[in-house]
Design a protein around this motif. Structure first.
Motif, PDB file in Angstrom:
ATOM      1  N   LEU A 192       0.850  -1.181   0.000  1.00  0.00           N
ATOM      2  CA  LEU A 192       0.000   0.000   0.000  1.00  0.00           C
ATOM      3  C   LEU A 192       0.895   1.242   0.000  1.00  0.00           C
ATOM      4  O   LEU A 192       1.901   1.275   0.709  1.00  0.00           O
ATOM      5  CB  LEU A 192      -0.907   0.035   1.241  1.00  0.00           C
ATOM      6  CG  LEU A 192      -2.030  -1.010   1.306  1.00  0.00           C
ATOM      7  CD1 LEU A 192      -2.808  -0.853   2.601  1.00  0.00           C
ATOM      8  CD2 LEU A 192      -2.965  -0.895   0.107  1.00  0.00           C
ATOM      9  N   LEU A 202      -5.186  -5.606   5.494  1.00  0.00           N
ATOM     10  CA  LEU A 202      -5.603  -5.511   4.104  1.00  0.00           C
ATOM     11  C   LEU A 202      -6.802  -6.425   3.914  1.00  0.00           C
ATOM     12  O   LEU A 202      -6.757  -7.603   4.271  1.00  0.00           O
ATOM     13  CB  LEU A 202      -4.438  -5.946   3.197  1.00  0.00           C
ATOM     14  CG  LEU A 202      -4.501  -5.601   1.713  1.00  0.00           C
ATOM     15  CD1 LEU A 202      -4.414  -4.096   1.508  1.00  0.00           C
ATOM     16  CD2 LEU A 202      -3.354  -6.288   0.979  1.00  0.00           C
ATOM     17  N   ALA A 203      -7.874  -5.878   3.346  1.00  0.00           N
ATOM     18  CA  ALA A 203      -9.088  -6.669   3.176  1.00  0.00           C
ATOM     19  C   ALA A 203      -8.876  -7.836   2.211  1.00  0.00           C
ATOM     20  O   ALA A 203      -9.498  -8.889   2.359  1.00  0.00           O
ATOM     21  CB  ALA A 203     -10.226  -5.775   2.687  1.00  0.00           C
ATOM     22  N   ALA A 206      -7.205  -7.614  -3.816  1.00  0.00           N
ATOM     23  CA  ALA A 206      -7.791  -6.647  -4.748  1.00  0.00           C
ATOM     24  C   ALA A 206      -7.527  -5.207  -4.328  1.00  0.00           C
ATOM     25  O   ALA A 206      -7.606  -4.293  -5.163  1.00  0.00           O
ATOM     26  CB  ALA A 206      -9.299  -6.879  -4.857  1.00  0.00           C
ATOM     27  N   ASP A 207      -7.196  -4.982  -3.061  1.00  0.00           N
ATOM     28  CA  ASP A 207      -6.940  -3.627  -2.583  1.00  0.00           C
ATOM     29  C   ASP A 207      -5.521  -3.156  -2.883  1.00  0.00           C
ATOM     30  O   ASP A 207      -5.175  -2.002  -2.598  1.00  0.00           O
ATOM     31  CB  ASP A 207      -7.176  -3.547  -1.069  1.00  0.00           C
ATOM     32  CG  ASP A 207      -8.648  -3.675  -0.705  1.00  0.00           C
ATOM     33  OD1 ASP A 207      -9.491  -3.522  -1.615  1.00  0.00           O
ATOM     34  OD2 ASP A 207      -8.951  -3.918   0.470  1.00  0.00           O
ATOM     35  N   VAL A 208      -4.678  -4.019  -3.431  1.00  0.00           N
ATOM     36  CA  VAL A 208      -3.288  -3.654  -3.729  1.00  0.00           C
ATOM     37  C   VAL A 208      -3.244  -2.934  -5.074  1.00  0.00           C
ATOM     38  O   VAL A 208      -3.686  -3.484  -6.086  1.00  0.00           O
ATOM     39  CB  VAL A 208      -2.397  -4.908  -3.765  1.00  0.00           C
ATOM     40  CG1 VAL A 208      -0.960  -4.532  -4.105  1.00  0.00           C
ATOM     41  CG2 VAL A 208      -2.469  -5.642  -2.433  1.00  0.00           C
ATOM     42  N   PRO A 209      -2.715  -1.714  -5.148  1.00  0.00           N
ATOM     43  CA  PRO A 209      -2.767  -0.962  -6.407  1.00  0.00           C
ATOM     44  C   PRO A 209      -1.830  -1.471  -7.492  1.00  0.00           C
ATOM     45  O   PRO A 209      -2.173  -1.411  -8.670  1.00  0.00           O
ATOM     46  CB  PRO A 209      -2.377   0.471  -5.978  1.00  0.00           C
ATOM     47  CG  PRO A 209      -1.641   0.310  -4.690  1.00  0.00           C
ATOM     48  CD  PRO A 209      -2.229  -0.902  -4.022  1.00  0.00           C
ATOM     49  N   ARG A 214      -0.229  -7.323  -6.731  1.00  0.00           N
ATOM     50  CA  ARG A 214      -1.602  -7.807  -6.543  1.00  0.00           C
ATOM     51  C   ARG A 214      -1.746  -9.232  -7.073  1.00  0.00           C
ATOM     52  O   ARG A 214      -2.319 -10.104  -6.399  1.00  0.00           O
ATOM     53  CB  ARG A 214      -2.575  -6.872  -7.256  1.00  0.00           C
ATOM     54  CG  ARG A 214      -4.046  -7.259  -7.079  1.00  0.00           C
ATOM     55  CD  ARG A 214      -4.962  -6.167  -7.600  1.00  0.00           C
ATOM     56  NE  ARG A 214      -4.826  -5.930  -9.025  1.00  0.00           N
ATOM     57  CZ  ARG A 214      -4.420  -4.790  -9.563  1.00  0.00           C
ATOM     58  NH1 ARG A 214      -4.086  -3.775  -8.785  1.00  0.00           N
ATOM     59  NH2 ARG A 214      -4.331  -4.639 -10.876  1.00  0.00           N
TER      60      ARG A 214
END
Length: 351
Positions: A192, A202-203, A206-209, A214
């Motif tokens: 992040l 981290l949920a 998919a939340d990793v840019p 990812r």
């Protein structure tokens, strides 16, 4: 005032176009006349036609722009980047083209300006994270490009050469899981933005840019999910850069705690080597042995006995240049997925 092409023409008694031909089309003149012109230019201090203006006139610069989001030194110090650029530059040289390294600053406006102002014939988008903004800027310039990540939805005209990051990461995670490991940590570079080193909440992947990180984290998670280990049961560790020091800093507190993971799966060999450094320093103070895996199979991985995923760095660079400088007639041939291989060494052992 600086001498001009017209000054040289006046000194020799020829036209401007004849002086221009002496530099750009020497075959159009006799050797004696060309030498007279060049000698007059040297005496006047005229350096020759402006190369930038000449490139604009002919519509060809002779250079590929290589985009990446790290500092410029990354291109010369990161082992995988060095091998990739060796393949890219070798193929570009065979086509008579050079490379222009374009590191993108953190500031979005300056990064966009770097893409818009680069004097190149096309771009290789090597490591840009969320690259859509860069591709938009390149498309507005009507320049060709190639990327090193397979997009989720590839346009027919989109050229890329990459690997299936998720599937490749799953193979090494399945190997670790088959050894009985369930309490594991996943280590990535800049998972992040602006996150400190160490564990983070981290949920899900998919939340990793960054698409590469990812995909690899998702592949790790897939292998353990198939065995009933949920994402929430995995420890995600953030490294603030792709370096041994950053990898060591990210795992230091976790590995030396009372209940460390039995395995660490890193998104790159460089980070994994940092984990091995920490383990070597901790020595007998560790609560349990820790298995470690990497990704890329750089030269140092073999020497360290690191279990990893091998991908062909130089071949990736070579194909990227070929797709850009000699694009295939069939657009589908511009979508290239390379093979990867699991390489098992001594850094992994039964839990």
């Amino acid at each position: 005032m600086k001498p001009t092409l017209q000054d040289v023409a006046n000194a020799v008694g020829v036209s401007r176009s004849t002086v221009s031909n002496a530099y750009c089309r020497p075959d159009q003149l006799s050797a004696a006349l060309r030498e007279r012109i060049l000698d007059a230019a040297r005496q006047l201090g005229y350096p020759g036609p402006n190369p930038t203006a000449r490139s604009l006139r002919r519509g060809f610069v002779g250079a590929i722009g290589v985009l990446f989001t790290s500092q410029l030194s990354y291109a010369f110090t990161d082992p995988f980047a060095v091998r990739f650029l060796a393949g890219l530059s070798g193929a570009a040289e065979r086509h008579g083209s050079a490379l222009l390294l374009v590191p993108l600053p953190d500031d979005p406006a300056r990064a966009r300006a770097a893409v818009e102002n680069a004097a190149v014939d096309g771009f290789c988008v090597y490591c840009v994270g969320n690259e859509e903004w860069a591709l938009d800027a390149i498309r507005r310039r009507a320049l060709p490009y190639v990327t090193t990540a397979a997009p989720e939805e590839a346009h027919p005209a989109h050229r890329y050469v990459g690997i299936d990051e998720r599937a490749a990461a799953r193979t090494v995670a399945e190997h670790v899981a088959a050894l009985g490991h369930r309490r594991v940590a996943l280590l990535g570079d800049t998972v992040l933005p602006d996150a400190p080193p160490g564990p983070l909440r981290l949920a899900g992947p998919a939340d990793v840019p960054h698409p590469t990180t990812r995909g690899r984290l998702a592949g790790f998670a897939d292998a353990f999910a198939a065995l009933g280990v949920d994402w929430s049961d995995l420890t995600v560790l953030n490294a603030t850069g792709n370096s041994r020091a950053a990898g060591a800093a990210a795992v230091a507190a976790t590995l030396t705690g009372d209940d460390p993971p039995s395995a660490v799966l890193a998104c790159s060999d460089v980070l994994a080597l940092g984990v091995l450094d920490t383990l070597a320093e901790a020595g007998p103070h560790l609560a349990r042995p820790v298995s470690v895996t990497g990704f890329d199979d750089i030269a140092e991985a073999a020497a360290a006995g690191l279990t990893t995923v091998r991908q062909p760095a130089e071949e990736k660079g070579r194909i990227a240049a070929e797709l850009l400088l000699a694009p295939p007639a069939d657009p589908a041939a511009g979508h290239v997925l390379l093979d990867t291989a699991l390489v098992v060494r001594t850094s992994t052992r039964p839990a």
